[in-house]
Scaffold this motif. Structure first.
Motif, mmCIF file in Angstrom:
data_model
loop_
_atom_site.group_PDB
_atom_site.id
_atom_site.type_symbol
_atom_site.label_atom_id
_atom_site.label_comp_id
_atom_site.label_asym_id
_atom_site.label_seq_id
_atom_site.Cartn_x
_atom_site.Cartn_y
_atom_site.Cartn_z
ATOM 1 N N LEU A 213 0.827 -1.203 0.000
ATOM 2 C CA LEU A 213 0.000 0.000 0.000
ATOM 3 C C LEU A 213 0.866 1.259 0.000
ATOM 4 O O LEU A 213 0.611 2.204 -0.765
ATOM 5 C CB LEU A 213 -0.919 -0.002 1.223
ATOM 6 C CG LEU A 213 -1.807 1.236 1.407
ATOM 7 C CD1 LEU A 213 -2.795 1.364 0.242
ATOM 8 C CD2 LEU A 213 -2.559 1.158 2.731
ATOM 9 N N VAL A 214 1.912 1.270 0.839
ATOM 10 C CA VAL A 214 2.810 2.425 0.903
ATOM 11 C C VAL A 214 3.516 2.631 -0.428
ATOM 12 O O VAL A 214 3.617 3.759 -0.931
ATOM 13 C CB VAL A 214 3.838 2.234 2.045
ATOM 14 C CG1 VAL A 214 4.941 3.298 1.964
ATOM 15 C CG2 VAL A 214 3.151 2.305 3.390
ATOM 16 N N GLN A 215 3.987 1.542 -1.022
ATOM 17 C CA GLN A 215 4.672 1.657 -2.305
ATOM 18 C C GLN A 215 3.725 2.131 -3.400
ATOM 19 O O GLN A 215 4.112 2.894 -4.290
ATOM 20 C CB GLN A 215 5.288 0.316 -2.688
ATOM 21 C CG GLN A 215 6.476 -0.084 -1.816
ATOM 22 C CD GLN A 215 7.061 -1.423 -2.211
ATOM 23 O OE1 GLN A 215 6.379 -2.280 -2.793
ATOM 24 N NE2 GLN A 215 8.332 -1.633 -1.896
ATOM 25 N N GLY A 216 2.470 1.680 -3.348
ATOM 26 C CA GLY A 216 1.503 2.084 -4.360
ATOM 27 C C GLY A 216 1.111 3.546 -4.250
ATOM 28 O O GLY A 216 0.777 4.186 -5.256
ATOM 29 N N LEU A 217 1.162 4.102 -3.030
ATOM 30 C CA LEU A 217 0.773 5.493 -2.821
ATOM 31 C C LEU A 217 1.940 6.465 -2.974
ATOM 32 O O LEU A 217 1.731 7.677 -2.966
ATOM 33 C CB LEU A 217 0.152 5.664 -1.423
ATOM 34 C CG LEU A 217 -1.168 4.928 -1.172
ATOM 35 C CD1 LEU A 217 -1.609 5.100 0.277
ATOM 36 C CD2 LEU A 217 -2.257 5.434 -2.125
ATOM 37 N N THR A 218 3.150 5.931 -3.063
ATOM 38 C CA THR A 218 4.331 6.788 -3.161
ATOM 39 C C THR A 218 4.803 6.846 -4.606
ATOM 40 O O THR A 218 5.032 5.812 -5.243
ATOM 41 C CB THR A 218 5.468 6.249 -2.271
ATOM 42 O OG1 THR A 218 4.984 6.083 -0.940
ATOM 43 C CG2 THR A 218 6.640 7.224 -2.260
ATOM 44 N N GLY B 56 14.663 19.890 -6.215
ATOM 45 C CA GLY B 56 14.522 19.320 -7.549
ATOM 46 C C GLY B 56 13.938 17.920 -7.502
ATOM 47 O O GLY B 56 13.165 17.576 -6.593
ATOM 48 N N GLU B 57 14.295 17.122 -8.469
ATOM 49 C CA GLU B 57 13.738 15.777 -8.581
ATOM 50 C C GLU B 57 14.370 14.837 -7.552
ATOM 51 O O GLU B 57 15.593 14.753 -7.434
ATOM 52 C CB GLU B 57 13.965 15.249 -9.991
ATOM 53 C CG GLU B 57 13.230 13.935 -10.263
ATOM 54 C CD GLU B 57 13.394 13.470 -11.699
ATOM 55 O OE1 GLU B 57 14.378 12.763 -11.964
ATOM 56 O OE2 GLU B 57 12.561 13.864 -12.545
ATOM 57 N N VAL B 58 13.510 14.137 -6.815
ATOM 58 C CA VAL B 58 13.962 13.193 -5.780
ATOM 59 C C VAL B 58 13.436 11.812 -6.140
ATOM 60 O O VAL B 58 12.245 11.632 -6.410
ATOM 61 C CB VAL B 58 13.449 13.610 -4.385
ATOM 62 C CG1 VAL B 58 13.797 12.559 -3.350
ATOM 63 C CG2 VAL B 58 14.044 14.960 -3.998
ATOM 64 N N THR B 59 14.323 10.841 -6.129
ATOM 65 C CA THR B 59 13.926 9.473 -6.509
ATOM 66 C C THR B 59 14.003 8.483 -5.348
ATOM 67 O O THR B 59 13.666 7.319 -5.517
ATOM 68 C CB THR B 59 14.833 8.953 -7.640
ATOM 69 O OG1 THR B 59 16.196 8.961 -7.188
ATOM 70 C CG2 THR B 59 14.699 9.822 -8.875
ATOM 71 N N TRP B 60 14.440 8.970 -4.178
ATOM 72 C CA TRP B 60 14.649 8.034 -3.073
ATOM 73 C C TRP B 60 13.533 8.035 -2.029
ATOM 74 O O TRP B 60 13.589 7.301 -1.043
ATOM 75 C CB TRP B 60 15.966 8.340 -2.358
ATOM 76 C CG TRP B 60 16.216 9.804 -2.111
ATOM 77 C CD1 TRP B 60 16.958 10.645 -2.873
ATOM 78 C CD2 TRP B 60 15.700 10.597 -1.035
ATOM 79 N NE1 TRP B 60 16.961 11.911 -2.349
ATOM 80 C CE2 TRP B 60 16.189 11.920 -1.213
ATOM 81 C CE3 TRP B 60 14.882 10.325 0.063
ATOM 82 C CZ2 TRP B 60 15.868 12.955 -0.330
ATOM 83 C CZ3 TRP B 60 14.565 11.356 0.940
ATOM 84 C CH2 TRP B 60 15.059 12.655 0.742
ATOM 85 N N LEU B 61 12.481 8.863 -2.228
ATOM 86 C CA LEU B 61 11.408 8.904 -1.231
ATOM 87 C C LEU B 61 10.673 7.569 -1.123
ATOM 88 O O LEU B 61 10.280 7.145 -0.042
ATOM 89 C CB LEU B 61 10.416 10.014 -1.583
ATOM 90 C CG LEU B 61 10.793 11.435 -1.149
ATOM 91 C CD1 LEU B 61 9.679 12.398 -1.507
ATOM 92 C CD2 LEU B 61 11.088 11.484 0.348
ATOM 93 N N LYS B 62 10.488 6.905 -2.265
ATOM 94 C CA LYS B 62 9.765 5.628 -2.237
ATOM 95 C C LYS B 62 10.525 4.606 -1.414
ATOM 96 O O LYS B 62 9.933 3.862 -0.607
ATOM 97 C CB LYS B 62 9.567 5.118 -3.667
ATOM 98 C CG LYS B 62 8.643 3.911 -3.769
ATOM 99 C CD LYS B 62 8.218 3.654 -5.197
ATOM 100 C CE LYS B 62 7.159 2.575 -5.288
ATOM 101 N NZ LYS B 62 6.649 2.401 -6.659
#
Length: 230
Positions: free
Chosen positions: A43-48, A58-64
């Motif tokens: 669920l967390v991965q699907g919402l992130t 700028g662009e962030v790719t590590w939040l997920k």
């Protein structure tokens, strides 16, 4: 009366039916906690979002990855607190088998009872699990607010809930749900005390996995003792 019921239970711990319920309870508890953890992580991965644009960064790719790791850690912490109520609730689904083993040994003169249908036992377990887990999650706030009182809150809360449920299930086998609730209300203090004594060892790792089985048998003895007094 309570200690007498408990010592009688200890004398029957070698019963194969006790071990069967123990292994079933632990196995189903672990399976449920793993399934809940995987579901929460998905669920967390699907919402992130995979990428996020943040102001000044700028662009962030590590939040997920960050949120996923946080979800795993959160479920590991919650599992420590939820292991006991989940195991206790699942064991209640098999209380009929434990109670029958107790009655076969200590009350063989009693007539046979109609076994509780699996669907009905499952429904009661889900309802009890919801109450037990919900109450313990809310109690986490009290543990944080009043740390010195946390053990007493845990014992009192779970003692009340476990005593109420286990006694009602044991009594309903012989009296039906309406008369079982009447008997429970008549001896509410004794039942809460027995539930609290059951909840106290639940704080001890590994020991707490055995306690629901012992509690189910103890409350069967307690029911018969209180039933004889009425």
């Amino acid at each position: 009366m309570i200690f007498n019921a408990f010592f009688k239970t200890l004398g029957q711990t070698g019963d194969p039916r006790f071990r069967r319920v123990l292994f079933l309870g632990i196995g189903l508890t672990l399976a449920l906690l793993v399934a809940a953890s995987v579901g929460f992580l998905m669920l967390v991965q699907g919402l992130t979002a995979a990428t996020v644009n943040l102001p000044w960064i700028g662009e962030v790719t590590w939040l997920k990855d960050l949120f996923s790791a946080g979800a795993v850690l959160l479920m590991m912490v919650l599992s420590i607190f939820l292991m006991v109520p989940v195991a206790s609730a699942i064991t209640s689904m098999f209380l009929d088998e434990v109670a029958q083993a107790v009655e076969d040994k200590h009350f063989p003169h009693l007539p046979a009872v109609t076994p509780v249908p699996l669907w009905e036992a499952l429904k009661d377990t889900v309802n009890f699990l919801g109450v037990l887990v919900g109450a313990n999650i809310l109690a986490l706030l009290l543990y944080v607010m009043f740390p010195p009182a946390a053990p007493f809150i845990f014992w009192g809360l779970n003692g009340f809930l476990l005593g109420r449920e286990y006694f009602t299930l044991a009594a309903s086998r012989r009296l039906g749900p309406i008369e079982a609730k009447k008997l429970r209300r008549r001896h509410g203090g004794t039942i809460w005390a027995a539930g609290t004594l059951m909840a106290m060892p639940l704080s001890i790792p590994l020991v707490n996995l055995v306690i629901p089985i012992l509690g189910a048998a103890t409350f069967t003895h307690l029911f018969h003792a209180l039933w004889r007094k009425t």
